[in-house]
Design a protein around this motif. Structure first.
Motif: not given
Length: 91
Positions: A39-44
């Motif tokens: 599970i990962a947080k994405l950047k723009v």
């Protein structure tokens, strides 16, 4: 592996792909089938998916990614085919 991209209006993309490339909070990542769960947080940034000789490229506005080895699911606030550089200045 199946890539699905969801945004507030519903399902934006749903196809079988060979590889997915994304930019997370800790750097760029390429995801192949049978990858360990993440599970990962994405950047723009761009999401690039490839299947044989096809390439799919979209811009996501932040979001989260879940991969279980068979499916990659991205949930984002917005997704676009093209980027307007003036919209993301300072982002």
């Amino acid at each position: 592996m199946r890539l699905k991209i969801y945004y507030p209006n519903g399902l934006f993309f749903d196809k079988e792909v060979d590889i997915v490339t994304v930019r997370t909070e800790v750097g760029e990542m390429g995801i192949l089938k049978d990858r360990a769960p993440i599970i990962a947080k994405l950047k723009v940034d761009k999401v690039i998916a490839k299947k044989a000789d096809e390439k799919f490229e979209y811009i996501v506005d932040d979001g989260f990614l879940h991969c279980d080895g068979e499916n990659v699911i991205i949930i984002t606030e917005d997704v676009k085919d093209k980027i307007n550089p003036h919209e993301y200045l300072g982002g």
